[in-house]
Design an enzyme around this catalytic site. Structure first.
Site, PDB file in Angstrom:
ATOM      1  N   ARG A  94       0.809  -1.203   0.000  1.00 53.77           N
ATOM      2  CA  ARG A  94       0.000   0.000   0.000  1.00 53.77           C
ATOM      3  C   ARG A  94       0.853   1.269   0.000  1.00 53.77           C
ATOM      4  NH1 ARG A  94      -5.206   1.759   0.538  1.00 53.77           N
ATOM      5  NH2 ARG A  94      -5.184   3.896   1.263  1.00 53.77           N
ATOM      6  N   ASP A 118      -8.938  -3.460   0.878  1.00 50.82           N
ATOM      7  CA  ASP A 118      -7.897  -3.821   1.826  1.00 50.82           C
ATOM      8  C   ASP A 118      -8.582  -4.613   2.930  1.00 50.82           C
ATOM      9  OD1 ASP A 118      -6.052  -3.335   4.201  1.00 50.82           O
ATOM     10  OD2 ASP A 118      -4.940  -2.381   2.566  1.00 50.82           O
TER      11      ASP A 118
END
Ligand code: UD1
Length: 418
Positions: A94, A118
């Site tokens: 990320r 996520d």
């Protein structure tokens, strides 16, 4: 697929050393893009994500050399940068989103894949996008990419963040270092990771004030120079060891642990019954009784970190009493609770609150790690469970904890990779 096998019943005792913070190291590496030439980041953690960031920087045209032994990376940044961060890397990492600010401000162009869903809930990027647009970048979403471009140097802006987002503060800060004029970020994130990045940028020649406060000001300069910077110690890993001591009725000395970065979590551990003393270069956590349940609400720094929320829930699940843990930073971060309940924990989740009734002893069962912190919490839970727990998908844990099984073994736990 790697699994961890954890035999319950250990009282952890001894000394552990904390290395550099994952969330700082990766962002420092991305920020190196701002200056052509050789930058060096030291005190790196030995985790897979550093390799992924190195791969991303290589694809952008850098020459990257990792010295695993020394825990250092040298990044040689070319005059002409590439501009594309592909989905195959962004989805793994990320922190790839942190190349957006440096690329747009230095190369005038950036295409960064959207990270997508996520495991800890939806994580927006609107603050990043809107702020860079305020600074003059043209931004659109195209085929799963953030496509940003600017014909001129970015201009300064007054940016008020709706929420003190760590990632957005970092992207605005890096973009503003080379912009025209003075950019102000109001309601900026105050996390030590942001300060660490800011200090690296200052050593590269950036003009930044207000780091660690709600208002950060960045005066753009025309050029930055490469620099060398040591990553600050990982406060979440530090916190994990502190919880490990408190939960296992242990006694752990945490070298490089910074109490000033963990004031609220450590206060909570003291409230739960732990004794904490500072040592020459860290601190020591000792616990000799069953913890007392404590209520906690996660908040941006200096509040209780969302990354330690799963640890406090795990501690409360074996504590004396009932407690409420409230998650205010990420929605959906209670997913691991179902796994903890497989070990016998009594937890009820309602929206962003979890009500926990402490029980004397958890009992071993196969469980699955859903993210880094959830995984580490399950290891701690397994250590205080009766029997042998198998934790699937342990690769998540390896992403945040360099050689966790070996470190646990050195403290007297029976944890192996199978
Ligand atoms: C970083 C850390 C993560 C940590 C978190 C909070 C990395 C790679 N990750 O995540 O481990 O848990 O800080 O300390 O460094 N938000 C928006 N729009 C945006 C940006 C954020 O709505 O443009 C929201 C998010 O959905 C979330 C909150 O703001 O609810 C906080 O997010 P943020 O601080 O940006 O977290 P990250 O930088 O992603």
């Amino acid at each position: 697929m790697d699994r961890f096998k954890v035999v319950g019943g250990a009282r952890l005792s001894g000394t552990v050393k904390v290395s550099g913070a994952k969330n700082s190291a990766l962002k420092l590496m991305a920020a190196a893009l701002l200056a052509p030439g050789k930058s060096k980041i030291t005190n790196l953690p030995a985790i897979a994500d550093v390799g992924y960031m190195a791969e991303l920087l290589t694809r952008l045209g850098c020459k990257v050399e990792i010295d695993d032994k020394a825990g250092e990376v040298t990044i040689e940044v070319p005059e002409e940068l590439g501009h594309r961060a592909d989905y195959d890397l962004v989805r793994k990492l990320r922190a790839s989103i942190n190349v957006l600010g440096p690329l747009i401000t230095r190369a005038g162009k950036a295409e960064v894949a959207l990270p997508g869903g996520d495991a800890i809930g939806s994580r927006g990027l609107d603050f990043h996008i809107n702020s860079l647009a305020d600074m003059g970048a043209e931004i659109k979403l195209e085929h799963g990419f953030i496509v940003a471009s600017t014909k001129q140097r970015l201009r300064s802006a007054l940016i008020s963040l709706e929420f003190p987002s760590v990632g957005a503060t970092e992207n605005i800060m890096t973009a503003a270092t080379l912009a025209q004029g003075v950019t102000t970020i109001e309601n900026a994130a105050r996390e030590p990771d942001v300060v660490d990045l800011g200090e690296f940028l200052i050593s590269m020649g950036a003009k930044i004030s207000g780091l660690g406060s709600h208002t950060i000001k960045i005066e753009g300069v025309s050029k930055l120079n490469p620099a060398t910077h040591a990553t600050l110690p990982d406060r979440i890993v530090t916190g994990t060891w502190a919880f490990a001591a408190a939960m296992t009725k242990g006694d752990i000395t945490i070298e490089n642990g910074r109490v000033d970065h963990l004031e609220i979590p450590l206060d909570k551990l003291v409230e739960a019954g732990a004794v904490i003393t500072t040592t020459e270069n860290g601190f020591r956590v000792k616990m000799d009784k069953r913890p007392i349940a404590v209520d906690v609400a996660t908040l941006p720094y200096p509040g209780f970190p969302t990354d330690l929320q799963s640890m406090i829930i795990t501690l409360n699940s074996i504590a004396d009493g009932t407690s409420i843990v409230t998650e205010n930073v990420f929605e959906g971060r209670f997913m691991f609770v179902n796994e903890l309940m497989r070990l016998g924990a009594k937890i009820q989740v309602d929206g962003h609150h979890a009500a926990i009734t402490g029980i004397e002893q958890l009992s071993a069962a196969p469980v699955v790690a859903t993210d880094i912190r959830a995984g580490a919490s399950l290891v701690l839970a397994a250590l205080v469970s009766e029997g042998v727990t198998l934790i699937e998908d342990s690769f998540h844990i390896d992403r945040g904890y360099p050689d966790f099984p070996a470190q646990l073994q050195s403290l007297g736990a029976d944890v192996t990779r199978v």
